[in-house]
Write a protein that holds these residues in place. Sequence first.
Motif, PDB file in Angstrom:
ATOM      1  N   THR A 111      16.207   9.790   3.205  1.00  0.00           N
ATOM      2  CA  THR A 111      16.172  10.509   4.482  1.00  0.00           C
ATOM      3  C   THR A 111      14.735  10.780   4.919  1.00  0.00           C
ATOM      4  OG1 THR A 111      18.286  11.544   3.947  1.00  0.00           O
ATOM      5  CG2 THR A 111      16.991  12.558   5.708  1.00  0.00           C
ATOM      6  N   ALA A 112      13.905  11.273   4.006  1.00  0.00           N
ATOM      7  CA  ALA A 112      12.509  11.548   4.341  1.00  0.00           C
ATOM      8  C   ALA A 112      11.759  10.256   4.660  1.00  0.00           C
ATOM      9  CB  ALA A 112      11.833  12.292   3.186  1.00  0.00           C
ATOM     10  N   SER A 113      12.071   9.171   3.948  1.00  0.00           N
ATOM     11  CA  SER A 113      11.398   7.892   4.183  1.00  0.00           C
ATOM     12  C   SER A 113      11.674   7.353   5.579  1.00  0.00           C
ATOM     13  CB  SER A 113      11.825   6.866   3.142  1.00  0.00           C
ATOM     14  OG  SER A 113      11.358   7.237   1.867  1.00  0.00           O
ATOM     15  N   LEU A 114      12.855   7.627   6.104  1.00  0.00           N
ATOM     16  CA  LEU A 114      13.192   7.146   7.444  1.00  0.00           C
ATOM     17  C   LEU A 114      12.294   7.765   8.516  1.00  0.00           C
ATOM     18  CD1 LEU A 114      17.076   6.989   7.220  1.00  0.00           C
ATOM     19  CD2 LEU A 114      15.440   5.087   7.144  1.00  0.00           C
ATOM     20  N   PHE A 115      11.664   8.892   8.200  1.00  0.00           N
ATOM     21  CA  PHE A 115      10.732   9.517   9.140  1.00  0.00           C
ATOM     22  C   PHE A 115       9.419   8.728   9.266  1.00  0.00           C
ATOM     23  CE2 PHE A 115      13.639  13.000   8.757  1.00  0.00           C
ATOM     24  CZ  PHE A 115      13.546  13.643   9.988  1.00  0.00           C
ATOM     25  N   ARG A 116       9.245   7.711   8.439  1.00  0.00           N
ATOM     26  CA  ARG A 116       8.075   6.845   8.583  1.00  0.00           C
ATOM     27  C   ARG A 116       8.127   6.084   9.911  1.00  0.00           C
ATOM     28  NH1 ARG A 116       3.642   7.912   5.840  1.00  0.00           N
ATOM     29  NH2 ARG A 116       3.048   5.798   5.398  1.00  0.00           N
ATOM     30  N   LEU A 117       9.317   5.756  10.373  1.00  0.00           N
ATOM     31  CA  LEU A 117       9.442   5.027  11.642  1.00  0.00           C
ATOM     32  C   LEU A 117       8.869   5.829  12.814  1.00  0.00           C
ATOM     33  CD1 LEU A 117      12.896   3.489  10.908  1.00  0.00           C
ATOM     34  CD2 LEU A 117      10.852   2.179  11.449  1.00  0.00           C
ATOM     35  N   PRO A 118       9.367   7.041  13.094  1.00  0.00           N
ATOM     36  CA  PRO A 118       8.764   7.779  14.212  1.00  0.00           C
ATOM     37  C   PRO A 118       7.293   8.122  13.957  1.00  0.00           C
ATOM     38  CG  PRO A 118      10.423   9.133  13.096  1.00  0.00           C
ATOM     39  CD  PRO A 118      10.516   7.755  12.520  1.00  0.00           C
ATOM     40  N   ARG A 119       6.905   8.315  12.698  1.00  0.00           N
ATOM     41  CA  ARG A 119       5.512   8.608  12.383  1.00  0.00           C
ATOM     42  C   ARG A 119       4.618   7.447  12.807  1.00  0.00           C
ATOM     43  NH1 ARG A 119       1.069   6.867   9.554  1.00  0.00           N
ATOM     44  NH2 ARG A 119       0.080   8.377   8.240  1.00  0.00           N
TER      45      ARG A 119
ATOM     46  N   THR B 224       0.814  -1.222   0.000  1.00  0.00           N
ATOM     47  CA  THR B 224       0.000   0.000   0.000  1.00  0.00           C
ATOM     48  C   THR B 224       0.844   1.267   0.000  1.00  0.00           C
ATOM     49  OG1 THR B 224      -0.261   0.000   2.412  1.00  0.00           O
ATOM     50  CG2 THR B 224      -1.986  -1.074   1.112  1.00  0.00           C
ATOM     51  N   ASP B 225       2.059   1.208   0.548  1.00  0.00           N
ATOM     52  CA  ASP B 225       2.901   2.398   0.510  1.00  0.00           C
ATOM     53  C   ASP B 225       3.771   2.470  -0.740  1.00  0.00           C
ATOM     54  OD1 ASP B 225       1.959   3.733   2.683  1.00  0.00           O
ATOM     55  OD2 ASP B 225       3.628   3.264   4.004  1.00  0.00           O
ATOM     56  N   THR B 226       3.791   1.408  -1.535  1.00  0.00           N
ATOM     57  CA  THR B 226       4.449   1.471  -2.831  1.00  0.00           C
ATOM     58  C   THR B 226       3.468   1.995  -3.874  1.00  0.00           C
ATOM     59  OG1 THR B 226       5.920  -0.364  -2.287  1.00  0.00           O
ATOM     60  CG2 THR B 226       5.659   0.144  -4.618  1.00  0.00           C
ATOM     61  N   PHE B 227       2.243   1.551  -3.791  1.00  0.00           N
ATOM     62  CA  PHE B 227       1.184   1.970  -4.707  1.00  0.00           C
ATOM     63  C   PHE B 227       0.193   2.820  -3.945  1.00  0.00           C
ATOM     64  CE2 PHE B 227       2.863  -2.144  -6.048  1.00  0.00           C
ATOM     65  CZ  PHE B 227       3.349  -1.799  -7.297  1.00  0.00           C
ATOM     66  N   VAL B 228      -0.748   3.421  -4.635  1.00  0.00           N
ATOM     67  CA  VAL B 228      -1.746   4.265  -3.974  1.00  0.00           C
ATOM     68  C   VAL B 228      -2.721   3.351  -3.233  1.00  0.00           C
ATOM     69  CG1 VAL B 228      -3.507   6.023  -4.303  1.00  0.00           C
ATOM     70  CG2 VAL B 228      -1.474   6.018  -5.751  1.00  0.00           C
ATOM     71  N   PRO B 229      -2.819   3.526  -1.907  1.00  0.00           N
ATOM     72  CA  PRO B 229      -3.627   2.595  -1.116  1.00  0.00           C
ATOM     73  C   PRO B 229      -5.126   2.835  -1.243  1.00  0.00           C
ATOM     74  CG  PRO B 229      -2.706   4.288   0.296  1.00  0.00           C
ATOM     75  CD  PRO B 229      -2.160   4.524  -1.092  1.00  0.00           C
ATOM     76  N   PRO B 230      -5.906   1.752  -1.170  1.00  0.00           N
ATOM     77  CA  PRO B 230      -7.362   1.901  -1.181  1.00  0.00           C
ATOM     78  C   PRO B 230      -7.907   2.289   0.190  1.00  0.00           C
ATOM     79  CG  PRO B 230      -6.768  -0.412  -1.095  1.00  0.00           C
ATOM     80  CD  PRO B 230      -5.485   0.369  -1.211  1.00  0.00           C
ATOM     81  N   PHE B 231      -7.064   2.201   1.212  1.00  0.00           N
ATOM     82  CA  PHE B 231      -7.455   2.551   2.577  1.00  0.00           C
ATOM     83  C   PHE B 231      -6.226   3.097   3.300  1.00  0.00           C
ATOM     84  CE2 PHE B 231      -6.003  -1.799   2.638  1.00  0.00           C
ATOM     85  CZ  PHE B 231      -5.164  -1.842   3.742  1.00  0.00           C
ATOM     86  N   PRO B 232      -6.429   3.897   4.338  1.00  0.00           N
ATOM     87  CA  PRO B 232      -5.267   4.407   5.064  1.00  0.00           C
ATOM     88  C   PRO B 232      -4.584   3.263   5.819  1.00  0.00           C
ATOM     89  CG  PRO B 232      -7.306   5.147   6.102  1.00  0.00           C
ATOM     90  CD  PRO B 232      -7.685   4.420   4.845  1.00  0.00           C
ATOM     91  N   ASN B 233      -3.264   3.175   5.697  1.00  0.00           N
ATOM     92  CA  ASN B 233      -2.560   2.075   6.346  1.00  0.00           C
ATOM     93  C   ASN B 233      -2.540   2.191   7.862  1.00  0.00           C
ATOM     94  OD1 ASN B 233      -0.587   3.990   6.770  1.00  0.00           O
ATOM     95  ND2 ASN B 233       0.653   3.325   5.076  1.00  0.00           N
TER      96      ASN B 233
ATOM     97  N   GLY C 132       7.450  -0.937  14.766  1.00  0.00           N
ATOM     98  CA  GLY C 132       8.720  -0.678  14.076  1.00  0.00           C
ATOM     99  C   GLY C 132       8.831  -1.433  12.765  1.00  0.00           C
ATOM    100  N   MET C 133       8.356  -2.688  12.760  1.00  0.00           N
ATOM    101  CA  MET C 133       8.389  -3.475  11.517  1.00  0.00           C
ATOM    102  C   MET C 133       7.502  -2.831  10.446  1.00  0.00           C
ATOM    103  SD  MET C 133       8.326  -7.381  12.960  1.00  0.00           S
ATOM    104  CE  MET C 133       8.065  -8.096  11.340  1.00  0.00           C
ATOM    105  N   LEU C 134       6.334  -2.354  10.844  1.00  0.00           N
ATOM    106  CA  LEU C 134       5.455  -1.700   9.867  1.00  0.00           C
ATOM    107  C   LEU C 134       6.077  -0.396   9.371  1.00  0.00           C
ATOM    108  CD1 LEU C 134       1.857  -2.248  11.283  1.00  0.00           C
ATOM    109  CD2 LEU C 134       3.174  -3.672   9.731  1.00  0.00           C
ATOM    110  N   GLY C 135       6.699   0.359  10.275  1.00  0.00           N
ATOM    111  CA  GLY C 135       7.370   1.597   9.870  1.00  0.00           C
ATOM    112  C   GLY C 135       8.522   1.335   8.912  1.00  0.00           C
ATOM    113  N   ALA C 136       9.300   0.292   9.193  1.00  0.00           N
ATOM    114  CA  ALA C 136      10.421  -0.064   8.302  1.00  0.00           C
ATOM    115  C   ALA C 136       9.904  -0.512   6.936  1.00  0.00           C
ATOM    116  CB  ALA C 136      11.271  -1.160   8.942  1.00  0.00           C
ATOM    117  N   ALA C 137       8.840  -1.303   6.929  1.00  0.00           N
ATOM    118  CA  ALA C 137       8.254  -1.737   5.653  1.00  0.00           C
ATOM    119  C   ALA C 137       7.759  -0.534   4.868  1.00  0.00           C
ATOM    120  CB  ALA C 137       7.106  -2.720   5.895  1.00  0.00           C
ATOM    121  N   SER C 138       7.197   0.445   5.557  1.00  0.00           N
ATOM    122  CA  SER C 138       6.719   1.653   4.892  1.00  0.00           C
ATOM    123  C   SER C 138       7.877   2.459   4.303  1.00  0.00           C
ATOM    124  CB  SER C 138       5.924   2.504   5.888  1.00  0.00           C
ATOM    125  OG  SER C 138       5.442   3.659   5.264  1.00  0.00           O
ATOM    126  N   ALA C 139       8.994   2.550   5.039  1.00  0.00           N
ATOM    127  CA  ALA C 139      10.162   3.275   4.531  1.00  0.00           C
ATOM    128  C   ALA C 139      10.713   2.593   3.271  1.00  0.00           C
ATOM    129  CB  ALA C 139      11.245   3.366   5.609  1.00  0.00           C
TER     130      ALA C 139
END
Length: 188
Positions: A162-170, A54-63, A84-91
């Motif tokens: 660098t910006a993608s790494l901010f997915r973890l704290p988000r 869903t974070d590679t393509f446009v998601p049909p729902f908010p992750n 943390g695993m979900l944040g890393a996958a998102s990054a």
Amino acid sequence: MIRDALIKTVLSLCAALVLLGVLGYVFEPELEAFARWVAERLGVAGLAAIILVTDTFVPPFPNDVLLLVIAKSELKAGWPLHVGMLGAASAVAGIQGWALGRWLGRNPFVLAVLGEFTVEHEDRIRRYGFWAVLAGALTPFPFSVTCWGAGALGLGFRPVLTASLFRLPRFYLYYGVIVTGVSFFGRV
């Protein structure tokens, strides 16, 4: 103009959180049953795979719904690792989206559409591109869209990484907001 957009964004986020809290209160038994069902069937690896797609393509729902699954299932016992695993996958998905956008940016049709824009605004893209991807990384705006755009417009790898790494704290922040909202609006 930027101030007005920021105010609208903050108000929209507050309204969305209140709406989610109220819906969570009204549908709490259903949410808990759904969260348990998803957690039992998919586990953390399945949730991370969903985030990756869903974070590679446009998601049909908010992750962020997947964070609710962690909060309302037996997965909450290991929430620091799971979030943390979900944040890393998102990054990682952000980097994949950037690579996909980079590939699409070489397509003759996309080049014809973006060509003049890219040349005309190259300085702005380089100066503000990181901030656009960072906004996508931190807000509910679809992260994949900003990463695709960054790739298609030729923004370099390092600012996107660098910006993608901010997915973890988000993800940790949003999980905290979800847990706080669920406990604030939830039934005792």
